[in-house]
Design a protein around this motif. Structure first.
Motif, PDB file in Angstrom:
ATOM      1  N   ARG A 294       0.827  -1.196   0.000  1.00  0.00           N
ATOM      2  CA  ARG A 294       0.000   0.000   0.000  1.00  0.00           C
ATOM      3  C   ARG A 294       0.870   1.259   0.000  1.00  0.00           C
ATOM      4  O   ARG A 294       1.804   1.377   0.786  1.00  0.00           O
ATOM      5  CB  ARG A 294      -0.925  -0.006   1.223  1.00  0.00           C
ATOM      6  CG  ARG A 294      -1.894  -1.166   1.253  1.00  0.00           C
ATOM      7  CD  ARG A 294      -2.586  -1.285   2.593  1.00  0.00           C
ATOM      8  NE  ARG A 294      -1.650  -1.583   3.674  1.00  0.00           N
ATOM      9  CZ  ARG A 294      -2.009  -1.691   4.952  1.00  0.00           C
ATOM     10  NH1 ARG A 294      -3.266  -1.506   5.301  1.00  0.00           N
ATOM     11  NH2 ARG A 294      -1.099  -1.968   5.874  1.00  0.00           N
ATOM     12  N   PHE A 345      -8.689   6.292  -4.381  1.00  0.00           N
ATOM     13  CA  PHE A 345      -8.410   4.934  -3.915  1.00  0.00           C
ATOM     14  C   PHE A 345      -6.962   4.549  -4.192  1.00  0.00           C
ATOM     15  O   PHE A 345      -6.310   3.879  -3.376  1.00  0.00           O
ATOM     16  CB  PHE A 345      -9.359   3.944  -4.600  1.00  0.00           C
ATOM     17  CG  PHE A 345      -9.022   2.511  -4.310  1.00  0.00           C
ATOM     18  CD1 PHE A 345      -9.354   1.942  -3.092  1.00  0.00           C
ATOM     19  CD2 PHE A 345      -8.339   1.733  -5.239  1.00  0.00           C
ATOM     20  CE1 PHE A 345      -9.028   0.618  -2.801  1.00  0.00           C
ATOM     21  CE2 PHE A 345      -8.005   0.415  -4.972  1.00  0.00           C
ATOM     22  CZ  PHE A 345      -8.350  -0.143  -3.747  1.00  0.00           C
ATOM     23  N   GLU A 349      -4.839   2.008  -1.974  1.00  0.00           N
ATOM     24  CA  GLU A 349      -4.951   0.636  -2.503  1.00  0.00           C
ATOM     25  C   GLU A 349      -5.360  -0.377  -1.434  1.00  0.00           C
ATOM     26  O   GLU A 349      -4.889  -1.507  -1.420  1.00  0.00           O
ATOM     27  CB  GLU A 349      -3.616   0.209  -3.143  1.00  0.00           C
ATOM     28  CG  GLU A 349      -3.259   0.948  -4.418  1.00  0.00           C
ATOM     29  CD  GLU A 349      -4.146   0.557  -5.595  1.00  0.00           C
ATOM     30  OE1 GLU A 349      -4.834  -0.483  -5.522  1.00  0.00           O
ATOM     31  OE2 GLU A 349      -4.142   1.307  -6.595  1.00  0.00           O
ATOM     32  N   ASP A 350      -6.271   0.025  -0.553  1.00  0.00           N
ATOM     33  CA  ASP A 350      -6.718  -0.874   0.512  1.00  0.00           C
ATOM     34  C   ASP A 350      -8.223  -1.066   0.398  1.00  0.00           C
ATOM     35  O   ASP A 350      -9.008  -0.179   0.751  1.00  0.00           O
ATOM     36  CB  ASP A 350      -6.360  -0.300   1.886  1.00  0.00           C
ATOM     37  CG  ASP A 350      -6.463  -1.335   3.003  1.00  0.00           C
ATOM     38  OD1 ASP A 350      -7.421  -2.131   2.969  1.00  0.00           O
ATOM     39  OD2 ASP A 350      -5.596  -1.340   3.895  1.00  0.00           O
ATOM     40  N   LEU A 351      -8.634  -2.248  -0.088  1.00  0.00           N
ATOM     41  CA  LEU A 351     -10.049  -2.524  -0.305  1.00  0.00           C
ATOM     42  C   LEU A 351     -10.816  -2.713   1.000  1.00  0.00           C
ATOM     43  O   LEU A 351     -12.034  -2.511   1.041  1.00  0.00           O
ATOM     44  CB  LEU A 351     -10.209  -3.778  -1.167  1.00  0.00           C
ATOM     45  CG  LEU A 351      -9.863  -3.633  -2.642  1.00  0.00           C
ATOM     46  CD1 LEU A 351      -9.831  -5.002  -3.319  1.00  0.00           C
ATOM     47  CD2 LEU A 351     -10.848  -2.709  -3.341  1.00  0.00           C
ATOM     48  N   GLU A 352     -10.135  -3.135   2.062  1.00  0.00           N
ATOM     49  CA  GLU A 352     -10.796  -3.359   3.336  1.00  0.00           C
ATOM     50  C   GLU A 352     -10.870  -2.073   4.166  1.00  0.00           C
ATOM     51  O   GLU A 352     -11.944  -1.674   4.617  1.00  0.00           O
ATOM     52  CB  GLU A 352     -10.091  -4.453   4.141  1.00  0.00           C
ATOM     53  CG  GLU A 352     -10.289  -5.869   3.599  1.00  0.00           C
ATOM     54  CD  GLU A 352      -9.499  -6.131   2.333  1.00  0.00           C
ATOM     55  OE1 GLU A 352     -10.030  -6.832   1.445  1.00  0.00           O
ATOM     56  OE2 GLU A 352      -8.359  -5.640   2.231  1.00  0.00           O
ATOM     57  N   ARG A 354     -10.235   1.110   3.308  1.00  0.00           N
ATOM     58  CA  ARG A 354     -10.767   2.257   2.569  1.00  0.00           C
ATOM     59  C   ARG A 354     -10.414   3.584   3.262  1.00  0.00           C
ATOM     60  O   ARG A 354     -11.271   4.384   3.640  1.00  0.00           O
ATOM     61  CB  ARG A 354     -12.277   2.136   2.389  1.00  0.00           C
ATOM     62  CG  ARG A 354     -12.718   0.988   1.502  1.00  0.00           C
ATOM     63  CD  ARG A 354     -11.985   0.933   0.155  1.00  0.00           C
ATOM     64  NE  ARG A 354     -12.124   2.135  -0.636  1.00  0.00           N
ATOM     65  CZ  ARG A 354     -12.992   2.265  -1.645  1.00  0.00           C
ATOM     66  NH1 ARG A 354     -13.817   1.254  -1.929  1.00  0.00           N
ATOM     67  NH2 ARG A 354     -13.030   3.373  -2.341  1.00  0.00           N
ATOM     68  N   ARG A 357     -11.945   6.899   2.335  1.00  0.00           N
ATOM     69  CA  ARG A 357     -13.277   7.280   2.809  1.00  0.00           C
ATOM     70  C   ARG A 357     -13.284   7.722   4.265  1.00  0.00           C
ATOM     71  O   ARG A 357     -14.347   7.920   4.849  1.00  0.00           O
ATOM     72  CB  ARG A 357     -14.245   6.109   2.630  1.00  0.00           C
ATOM     73  CG  ARG A 357     -14.492   5.749   1.175  1.00  0.00           C
ATOM     74  CD  ARG A 357     -15.489   4.610   1.063  1.00  0.00           C
ATOM     75  NE  ARG A 357     -15.753   4.269  -0.331  1.00  0.00           N
ATOM     76  CZ  ARG A 357     -16.488   3.230  -0.726  1.00  0.00           C
ATOM     77  NH1 ARG A 357     -17.034   2.429   0.191  1.00  0.00           N
ATOM     78  NH2 ARG A 357     -16.685   2.985  -2.004  1.00  0.00           N
TER      79      ARG A 357
END
Length: 521
Positions: A294, A345, A349-352, A354, A357
């Motif tokens: 990340r 994003f 680069e962290d889908l969990e 986020r 946000r």
């Protein structure tokens, strides 16, 4: 229906005075409150709740010594693991005001694990206050906890409020109060990140920090479709008591008006108002950790300040090797906050998690806070699970014992500073290695109308407290769009360097002043 510990005995054991203990006689089980599926406390008469109710409790409580609230609970509830605590879940159908189409509902959070202090939760309607009690009818107990009694989980550690924040036909979390005096909130389409506190005392000072706690909350029932909900809270600690009123207005940016009346038990020489707590692990402006895919890991990336002269400051956050404290001296502060400006994003680069946000939080004093300073504390951490950033306003004069102090401020939870400005702000700070071991390369990008629309290149005004700067360049940044400033810093023979950078046109500052503390250790 579980009986649970006697509330009066719990409160008196906590050292609270008789006025608070008497209120517990009106406690009702949460399962009673939701009987018939109405999710509303039922008819038993409550305690009269006047506008100055909490203030009077705080003032009276300040006359006695502090004793932390405690509740005796059977095994395993007296020593829950993190896994067991997560296995206690509030039943959604038990939410206060469920099905009443108010646009709000309240869900309760259980005691246990890190949250060992019982918290009183009161519902206020029509000038009457009624206390809630926990039982298994309102919580589901998972398999990791065997043979839970009917009265489990015995007490509350806090609560969260859901509202029509994101959609008119759904309720989503907008604010949560849990643990000491911590609370957190979000704007539309955001998720929880940094947190705030009611008060900070002796943070990063010899002798250790004192953590005040909210020992009781009064949640006022809103009118249907009301734009705001009101929560009042009783703060207690070794050194001070306080009465807090939070007026919460959910929206694209969730706004809170906070009014605090403090009653010191002893002189408070180092107190922090409007304290914010966040996490900065690493990012392009300071990377002590490598090997993670990340590009950045943080809930906040910078401290922003608008001082009493209208000057705007931007201080990128760091995860230092040693504890760092910074003071931004001011008079009649206009505002400060911990911000998360990068909303792409790809920056994280962290889908969990986020991180893109996560909200920013901005504190705007209501009234004149006088002399003092914004203090920033940066604590070294080796894991992202730890909050390591603290910021607050420190009054110049101590808060004297036996006197009353009133402070009010407006909080905004959203994307950035909630004020339209035609200047240029710092969009990104990047650092890298220079041509030799003692040289650091800095790249600072500015965005905003003054940077985007400038017909000529501004002048970069750069200052360093030590070391030597070189290769200063200013250029257009067409993809931002904005202005990029680059320079090299020679750190030979120095341990700490304070940097300051601003953009000027015709001798006038058109940007935030970028501040950076470089440290060798």
């Amino acid at each position: 229906m579980g009986t649970g510990p006697n509330r009066r005995r719990v409160l008196m054991g906590a050292g609270a005075f008789a006025a608070i203990a008497a209120l517990a006689e009106n406690a009702i089980l949460l399962s009673e409150a939701i009987a018939g599926g109405t999710a509303e406390p039922s008819p038993p008469p409550g305690e009269t709740f006047a506008a100055d109710h909490v203030k009077k409790l705080a003032e009276e409580l300040a006359k006695s010594e502090f004793v932390k609230p405690r509740m005796e609970t059977p095994e395993p509830f007296n020593a829950l693991s993190a896994e067991q605590y997560r296995d206690i879940r509030f039943r959604p159908e038990a939410a206060i005001w469920r099905g009443q189409n108010l646009g709000y509902e309240v869900q309760l959070l259980p005691m246990g694990w890190l949250y060992d202090a019982p918290v009183e939760i009161w519902i206020v309607e029509g000038g009457q206050a009624r206390s809630l009690r926990a039982d298994t009818a309102s919580f589901s107990i998972g398999r990791s906890i065997e043979k839970a009694p009917e009265a489990a989980p015995f007490g509350f550690s806090g609560f969260r409020v859901a509202s029509t924040l994101n959609r008119a036909d759904a309720l989503d979390d907008v604010v949560q109060f849990q643990g000491a005096s911590y609370f957190k909130s979000v704007g539309r389409n955001q998720q929880y990140g940094l947190a705030a506190r009611g008060l900070a005392i002796n943070t990063a000072r010899p002798g250790g920090e004192e953590f005040p706690l909210f020992r009781a909350f009064w949640i006022e029932k809103p009118d249907p479709a009301a734009p705001e909900i009101v929560v009042q809270a009783l703060l207690d600690s070794v050194s001070v008591t306080g009465a807090y009123r939070f007026t919460i207005r959910p929206g694209r940016e969730t706004e809170m008006t906070v009014v605090a009346e403090l009653f010191p038990r002893r002189e408070l020489t180092h107190v922090g108002l409007g304290p914010l707590t966040s996490m900065y692990f690493y990012g392009p402006g300071q990377r002590r950790f490598v090997g993670d895919f990340r590009p950045a890991v943080h809930n906040s990336e910078g401290l922003a300040v608008v001082n009493g002269h209208g000057e705007r400051l931007w201080r990128p956050l760091t995860n230092p090797k040693t504890l760092q404290t910074s003071a931004f001296v001011d008079k009649n502060l206009l505002g400060f906050g911990l911000l998360q400006r990068d909303r792409s994003f790809g920056a994280f680069e962290d889908l969990e998690a986020r991180f893109d946000r996560r909200p920013s939080a901005w504190i705007e004093p209501i009234g004149n806070w006088g002399d003092g300073y914004v203090e920033l504390i940066e604590i070294p951490v080796a894991e992202e699970i730890h909050d390591n950033i603290v910021a607050y306003w420190k009054p110049a004069k101590p808060l004297e014992q036996g006197k009353r102090f009133r402070y009010a401020y407006r909080m905004t939870w959203g994307e950035d500073i909630p004020v339209v400005w035609s200047g240029a702000w710092v969009a990104k700070t990047q650092i890298g290695a220079g041509n030799n071991p003692d040289t650091v390369q800095f790249v600072v990008d500015f965005a905003g109308p003054a940077a985007r629309d400038a017909r000529e290149l501004p002048v970069a005004d750069l200052m360093a407290s030590a070391g030597a700067t070189s290769n200063l360049t200013v250029q257009q940044h067409p993809t931002l769009p904005g202005i990029r400033v680059k320079f090299a810093l020679n750190t030979a023979g120095t341990e700490l360097i304070e940097l300051r950078l601003g953009l000027k046109l015709a001798g006038q500052l058109i940007s935030e002043n970028w501040l950076y503390r470089w440290t060798r250790a």
